[in-house]
Design an enzyme around this catalytic site. Structure first.
Site, mmCIF file in Angstrom:
data_model
loop_
_atom_site.group_PDB
_atom_site.id
_atom_site.type_symbol
_atom_site.label_atom_id
_atom_site.label_comp_id
_atom_site.label_asym_id
_atom_site.label_seq_id
_atom_site.Cartn_x
_atom_site.Cartn_y
_atom_site.Cartn_z
ATOM 1 N N HIS B 228 0.800 -1.207 0.000
ATOM 2 C CA HIS B 228 0.000 0.000 0.000
ATOM 3 C C HIS B 228 0.842 1.269 0.000
ATOM 4 O O HIS B 228 0.619 2.145 -0.820
ATOM 5 C CB HIS B 228 -1.072 0.038 1.092
ATOM 6 N N TYR B 232 1.599 5.269 -2.428
ATOM 7 C CA TYR B 232 1.860 6.659 -2.092
ATOM 8 C C TYR B 232 3.240 7.106 -2.540
ATOM 9 O O TYR B 232 3.483 8.289 -2.759
ATOM 10 C CB TYR B 232 1.617 6.899 -0.588
ATOM 11 N N HIS B 379 -10.031 0.694 -10.805
ATOM 12 C CA HIS B 379 -9.682 1.693 -9.791
ATOM 13 C C HIS B 379 -8.238 2.173 -9.946
ATOM 14 O O HIS B 379 -7.973 3.359 -10.035
ATOM 15 C CB HIS B 379 -9.903 1.114 -8.397
ATOM 16 N N PHE B 380 -7.292 1.228 -10.023
ATOM 17 C CA PHE B 380 -5.906 1.717 -9.971
ATOM 18 C C PHE B 380 -5.413 2.248 -11.314
ATOM 19 O O PHE B 380 -4.370 2.893 -11.359
ATOM 20 C CB PHE B 380 -4.948 0.719 -9.301
ATOM 21 N N HIS B 381 -6.177 2.008 -12.379
ATOM 22 C CA HIS B 381 -5.805 2.711 -13.609
ATOM 23 C C HIS B 381 -6.226 4.181 -13.547
ATOM 24 O O HIS B 381 -5.717 5.000 -14.310
ATOM 25 C CB HIS B 381 -6.360 2.006 -14.849
ATOM 26 N N ARG B 442 -10.303 -10.133 -12.438
ATOM 27 C CA ARG B 442 -9.110 -9.492 -12.978
ATOM 28 C C ARG B 442 -8.073 -10.573 -13.244
ATOM 29 O O ARG B 442 -8.299 -11.742 -12.949
ATOM 30 C CB ARG B 442 -8.567 -8.491 -11.961
ATOM 31 N N ARG B 443 -6.934 -10.189 -13.803
ATOM 32 C CA ARG B 443 -5.768 -11.068 -13.917
ATOM 33 C C ARG B 443 -6.076 -12.410 -14.569
ATOM 34 O O ARG B 443 -5.621 -13.453 -14.092
ATOM 35 C CB ARG B 443 -5.191 -11.348 -12.530
#
Lengths: 65, 578, 168
Positions: B228, B232, B379-381, B442-443
């Site tokens: 995580h 950041y 989300h993370f794209h 996913r994946r």
């Protein structure tokens, strides 16, 4: 031009998520929007934005983006 | 008043090298990304589905490790040298960490790419998360370790600069950009401890055959201890640019120096003790620990919400300086023709959307619905794939001329590229989120199953697939345009008319900041205490339950074993006969 | 430190939002009773499942009037048993473990979703209101045949449900 060409480009880009999600939102209230209508609508939004942006400034705005 | 390269020609060379390492990774990653979107959606399948995971591993590692981190070490070097107005202490040291990171990347890349060649008995199809007992070639773990040590040395380089500067300016506040770099690096040192222990104590000895087994839950938890905060680590350099460059592009300056410092301190404190929120659905971790991770995660929203305020307020201030008026009409006064501005503004906007889908992920119980579905890459794209990547590309349009002394090849194409990224990501990410809600995983190479079909709530799965493929293609085109622009810029003629490399003083300056904010030792101590509180009991419980090396189990090196090939052949034949 | 009034308001709003989120999640856990996958089961050696009373023979078992236990083994690249047949309107408790690498046990279109980690046993109790057929997928990458890993969950009408021969 009312706004710069750069701003117009960004405005058109920002209409994309709204048009895409409109279908989902419409289905919440029970309206099924077919894909063809979505495509036509997006074209209409782009034309309307371009038309609005190219109007000479400080005229009575007849169409809205 | 001069460009960066005029003041720091040698440092500019290191930054250029780091940027190009980053862009090469982006090129490979983007190409693999295109292949994936077309493969998953069953539009074009160039590779065999078993090779999909090699492509996916390469896409993940090259994009989120190599592309992002090489770019950010360049940005951090620029930020520290510019804001302290002094060069690095030792160029030889600076080049050595760059070379170590490069060598680490090559070592990691070899076993990953060897996965394409069946005749080489070497593979690392373990994806970016490398969960044991899937096992990569030892070179993969060695390369990652070297890369991380390279970043540690880079951090040491920036701390050296700061210490040297401090001894000459004992009574001055830490300049804001340097403060941001230092707090981010302290966070990174704490965070990478998890991955260092996971690799050096367990995975590497295990892949070399020195230990028989590992505890899959333990190595997985150590990965997420790092997994995580690494988010950041990607995001902080983007924030640094939003705080320092974006207000300048908008024609104004940063709203508040003290609040910016508060935000970075909060990230230092809260980034790490939240990793268990990636493990809400893991057996072997009690509900209480998951609940603690959830509350910490929710409080981590605070610095991002504060950033949203400060950045928008700074932009509005800039717009009003440029003559903007009214409640919303000031938006029209912003420099939308500038790709560096527009790219960062669009990236910030998409980050808001990504933040909202992240709040869903963080919701412990609703997470059941979307965990490991396509929602998560959706989300993370938006976050790393746009908030970070698009900000980096936009930043490069301003930074590359600064470190090369050459003007940008084409501003209109650059502007088009940033807008295209926004549109492409809108298509792709929107469809991914919606597909995730249907339970599409996913994946996976082929999310089309034999026994059942996914049911779309609105439209059809085929439409969602088309949307993903269109979006992915637009993103690939956008990446190509970016790389082309960078390449031509590098071959441009040098110019004398570059904007000067100045970061304007904030409206509310550092005199307003309480001195305690600059007490890095205090914040480091509190950050460590929070990590110990959040992680000591879960780790102790995992080790107590399963032992340091797990309750037993075999290793699964991910290469195509003869038996597996045979089994897949049989399956295919059976399918053909059916 | 000088904080602008609007910024103070924003700060208060942000804190309310955060506390609100935590409250809703807490309500979901305590009020609605959405429990998390936890550490209630002992660890198990994934190479010794053949000798385990529960997992040597993956199966559906009736344990009470309206209560069923399902023992599932996930392995590269299948679930056992397949299909899983359970009655509607009963409490069904899944016990899932892995014989090799990390998998998941995820019933598509529902919130039945858990990681399956070798050495650990995931448990969750659910009730299916309506009869129907659901796909089960592995949504954690588990090797080169990952995309072929699927199974079916068949929820039978309550009055038609019968455990097959050989199962107790």
């Amino acid at each position: 031009m009312r706004i710069s060409r750069g701003a117009l480009l960004v405005l058109i880009a920002m209409s994309v998520p709204i048009v895409i999600e409109l279908r989902t939102v419409a289905s919440f209230v029970g309206i099924e929007v077919p894909l063809s209508v979505t495509l036509a609508l997006s074209l209409l939004v782009v034309v309307a934005l371009v038309f609005w942006a190219t109007l000479p400034p400080k005229q009575e705005p007849e169409s809205t983006g | 008043m001069s460009a960066y390269i005029d003041d720091f020609p040698e440092e500019a060379a290191v930054i250029r090298a780091a940027f190009w390492s980053s862009f090469v990774a982006l090129a490979i990653g983007a190409f693999f990304g295109l292949i994936q979107t077309l493969h998953r959606t069953d539009i074009v399948r160039i590779f065999d589905s078993t090779d999909y995971y090699t492509i996916l591993t390469a896409h993940g590692v090259f994009m989120v490790i190599t592309f992002t981190i090489f770019f950010l070490v360049g940005v951090f070097t620029w930020a520290v040298t510019t804001s302290l107005d002094r060069g690095v202490e030792s160029l030889r040291f600076t080049w050595s960490w760059y070379l170590l990171m490069s060598l680490g990347t090559v070592f990691t890349a070899i076993p990953i790419l060897a996965g394409f060649v069946d005749s080489i008995d070497m593979s690392a199809d373990v994806l970016f998360t490398f969960y044991a007992p899937l096992q990569a070639h030892p070179l993969f773990y060695i390369g990652l370790t070297m890369f991380v040590i390279g970043t540690w040395l880079a951090g040491a380089d920036w701390f050296r600069s700061w210490w040297a500067w401090k001894s000459e300016n004992p009574s001055e506040r830490i300049p804001l950009p340097t403060f941001m770099v230092l707090t981010t690096m302290i966070m990174w040192y704490i965070a990478t401890l998890g991955i260092a222990v996971s690799i050096l104590a367990f995975l590497l000895p295990w892949s070399l055959g020195l230990v028989e087994t590992v505890n899959p839950l333990l190595t997985r938890t150590l990965f997420w201890y790092f997994g995580h905060p690494v988010v950041y680590f990607w995001l902080m350099p983007a924030y640094l640019m939003w705080y320092t460059l974006l207000p300048k592009f908008a024609g104004g300056r940063l709203f508040s120096d003290p609040l910016a410092r508060v935000v970075f301190v909060l990230f230092l404190l809260l980034s790490t003790p939240v990793g268990i929120h990636h493990q809400y659905l893991d057996p072997g971790i009690s509900e209480g620990f998951k609940f603690i991770a959830m509350t910490n995660t929710m409080f981590l929203l605070l610095p991002s919400l504060l950033t949203a305020f400060t950045v928008v307020a700074s932009i509005e201030h800039g717009a009003r300086q440029r003559g903007g008026e009214g409640y919303f009409a000031w938006l029209g006064a912003l420099p939308w023709r500038e790709p560096a501005f527009t790219g960062m503004a669009l990236a910030g906007l998409m980050f808001a959307a990504g933040g909202f889908s992240g709040m869903i992920n963080a919701g412990m119980n609703i997470n059941y619905l979307i965990h490991n579905t396509l929602w998560v890459p959706g989300h993370f794209h938006l976050t790393v794939g746009t908030a970070v990547a698009l900000t980096f590309m936009a930043g490069a349009y301003w930074l590359m001329p600064q470190v090369t002394g050459k003007p940008l090849a084409s501003k209109p194409i650059a502007l088009f590229q940033t807008v295209l990224w926004f549109v492409g990501m809108t298509f792709m990410s929107n469809a991914m989120h919606r597909a995730g809600l249907l339970g599409i995983p996913r994946r996976t190479a082929e999310p089309q199953y034999e026994g059942f079909e996914f049911q779309a709530a609105v439209g059809s799965v085929a439409e969602l697939d088309a949307q993903v493929a269109i979006g992915g293609t637009l993103l690939f085109v956008s990446a190509v345009l970016f790389l082309w622009n960078m390449l031509i810029t590098s071959f441009n003629r040098p110019t004398e008319t570059l904007p000067s490399n100045v970061i304007p003083e904030p409206l509310s300056g550092s005199d307003d900041s309480p001195a305690v904010l600059d007490n890095l030792k205090l914040w480091t101590l509190i950050a460590i205490v929070l990590v110990v509180l959040a992680y000591s009991l879960p780790l102790a419980s995992i080790v107590d339950r399963g032992g340091l090396f797990g309750p037993g189990g075999d290793a699964f090196p991910v290469r195509l074993s003869p038996t597996l090939v045979a089994q897949l052949l049989v399956d295919t034949v059976q399918e053909g006969l059916r | 430190m000088n904080i602008h009034t609007y910024e103070k308001l924003w700060l208060v709003g942000a804190m309310l939002l955060i506390v609100g989120f935590i409250a809703t999640v807490t309500y979901g856990a305590v009020g609605v009773g959405v429990t998390m996958i936890d550490d209630s089961e002992e660890t198990i050696d994934p190479t010794q499942l053949d000798e385990d009373e529960r997992f040597s023979e993956p199966r559906v078992e009736q344990v009470g009037e309206n209560e069923y236990d399902v023992y599932v083994v996930a392995r590269q690249f299948m679930f056992q048993p397949d299909p899983i047949e359970v009655p509607a309107g009963s409490d069904v408790t899944f016990y899932v473990t892995s014989a090799d690498v990390i998998h998941s046990f995820s019933v598509a279109g529902t919130n039945v979703n858990t990681m399956v980690i070798p050495g650990e046993v995931s448990t969750m109790t659910v009730e299916f209101d309506e009869p129907g057929e659901y796909g089960i997928v592995c949504n954690e990458y588990c090797g080169s045949g990952h995309h072929a890993m699927e199974a079916m969950l068949i929820v039978q009408p309550e009055d038609e449900f019968e455990l097959e021969e050989g199962e107790n």
